[in-house]
Design a protein around this motif. Structure first.
Motif, PDB file in Angstrom:
ATOM      1  N   THR A  83       0.805  -1.230   0.000  1.00  0.00           N
ATOM      2  CA  THR A  83       0.000   0.000   0.000  1.00  0.00           C
ATOM      3  C   THR A  83       0.836   1.277   0.000  1.00  0.00           C
ATOM      4  N   GLY A  84       2.132   1.140   0.179  1.00  0.00           N
ATOM      5  CA  GLY A  84       2.965   2.330   0.316  1.00  0.00           C
ATOM      6  C   GLY A  84       3.076   2.803   1.750  1.00  0.00           C
ATOM      7  N   ASN A 160       0.872   8.569   6.926  1.00  0.00           N
ATOM      8  CA  ASN A 160      -0.169   7.601   6.576  1.00  0.00           C
ATOM      9  C   ASN A 160      -1.353   7.714   7.517  1.00  0.00           C
ATOM     10  N   VAL A 161      -2.549   7.534   6.960  1.00  0.00           N
ATOM     11  CA  VAL A 161      -3.755   7.387   7.768  1.00  0.00           C
ATOM     12  C   VAL A 161      -4.359   6.032   7.433  1.00  0.00           C
ATOM     13  N   ILE A 162      -4.627   5.219   8.456  1.00  0.00           N
ATOM     14  CA  ILE A 162      -5.206   3.889   8.251  1.00  0.00           C
ATOM     15  C   ILE A 162      -6.601   3.870   8.856  1.00  0.00           C
ATOM     16  N   ILE A 194      -5.175   4.870   3.765  1.00  0.00           N
ATOM     17  CA  ILE A 194      -5.460   3.461   3.471  1.00  0.00           C
ATOM     18  C   ILE A 194      -6.814   3.117   4.078  1.00  0.00           C
ATOM     19  N   VAL A 195      -7.786   2.865   3.223  1.00  0.00           N
ATOM     20  CA  VAL A 195      -9.160   2.605   3.665  1.00  0.00           C
ATOM     21  C   VAL A 195      -9.536   1.176   3.292  1.00  0.00           C
ATOM     22  N   ILE A 246      -6.454   2.883  -1.723  1.00  0.00           N
ATOM     23  CA  ILE A 246      -5.293   3.685  -1.352  1.00  0.00           C
ATOM     24  C   ILE A 246      -5.467   5.073  -1.970  1.00  0.00           C
ATOM     25  N   LEU A 247      -5.474   6.086  -1.117  1.00  0.00           N
ATOM     26  CA  LEU A 247      -5.811   7.451  -1.542  1.00  0.00           C
ATOM     27  C   LEU A 247      -4.622   8.383  -1.412  1.00  0.00           C
TER      28      LEU A 247
END
Length: 254
Positions: A83-84, A160-162, A194-195, A246-247
């Motif tokens: 996902t990076g 990052n936001v998960i 990351i959703v 992945i945004l």
């Protein structure tokens, strides 16, 4: 030490937190079968068929849940490698009252500055299953309670936001857009959101029947992201029933 999930912990939690649905279903099936013999013959066939369908669909949903939550590798988090997700810097993990991932993220990414937020609101999120989950699993140490429209972070400060199996709990469209605008605000220009979600699609309908209405369609997610100034740059399918979107910031929207 890496946290260890118990065998079949995922499906066990589903039954544990939603046992009232299963008790109700069993009760209805038993009542129908008890009174079935008093019905005219043609109706007996249809009521028996209805009971069989109810039992089969329930078993299918539980078997799919075993596959998704216990056998697919969802909670070993190895799929995050694609996902990076950065192994250092600052990452935010956001949940909706039930956090199964923060301890796993801490073990997998020990060098990350992990911030954990919970947007659970007892007045808005009235599902009894969430209340039971919160009693069974205390919040991750250091978790901060937030509202969906405000994160206590500076602009462009997060790598990052998960958000795993949580964002769909924001049922109001405008509130969901506001939430993702806030994620956009705190995200660094090179950062990723990351959703992970079930989608309201054919595989989830076949697995969960009318329960799939609790999920959002991909088109609904696309509209939300577009209105929040974000774009999907990649999509991972760990199973046919789970999608990870992945945004990144959509620079064209600014």
């Amino acid at each position: 030490m890496v946290p260890i999930r118990k065998p079949f912990q995922g499906v066990a939690n589903i039954v544990r937190f939603n046992w009232h649905f299963y008790v109700l279903s069993i009760g209805v099936v038993v009542l129908i079968l008890m009174f079935n013999r008093y019905l005219p013959s043609p109706y007996q066939f249809y009521t028996t068929l209805l009971c069989i369908l109810a039992i089969v669909t329930t078993l299918v949903s539980l078997l799919v849940s075993v596959y998704v939550y216990d056998l697919s590798g969802l909670y070993n988090l190895d799929w995050l490698n694609g996902t990076g997700m950065k192994s250092n810097g600052t990452s935010v993990n956001i949940n909706a009252g039930f956090d199964e991932t923060s301890s796993l993220l801490r073990a997998k990414y020990p060098a990350v500055n992990l911030l954990v937020y919970d947007f659970y609101n007892a007045e808005k999120h009235t599902e009894i299953s969430i209340e039971r989950a919160r009693k069974a699993y205390p919040p991750y140490p250091g978790t901060t309670a937030i509202t969906t429209g405000s994160l206590p972070l500076p602009d462009s400060s997060v790598d990052n936001v998960i958000v795993i199996l949580a964002a769909h709990e924001i049922r109001d469209d405008a509130e969901r857009v506001l939430f993702f605008k806030e994620l956009n605000r705190v995200l660094k220009p090179s950062g990723k959101i990351i959703v992970t979600e079930h989608l309201r699609d054919l595989p989830n309908f076949l697995a969960y029947n009318i329960g799939f209405f609790h999920f959002l369609s991909k088109s609904s997610w696309l509209t939300t992201f577009e209105n929040a100034g974000l774009q999907i740059v990649d999509e991972l399918k760990l199973t046919p029933f789970i999608s990870t979107l992945i945004l990144e910031k959509n620079e064209a929207a600014h």
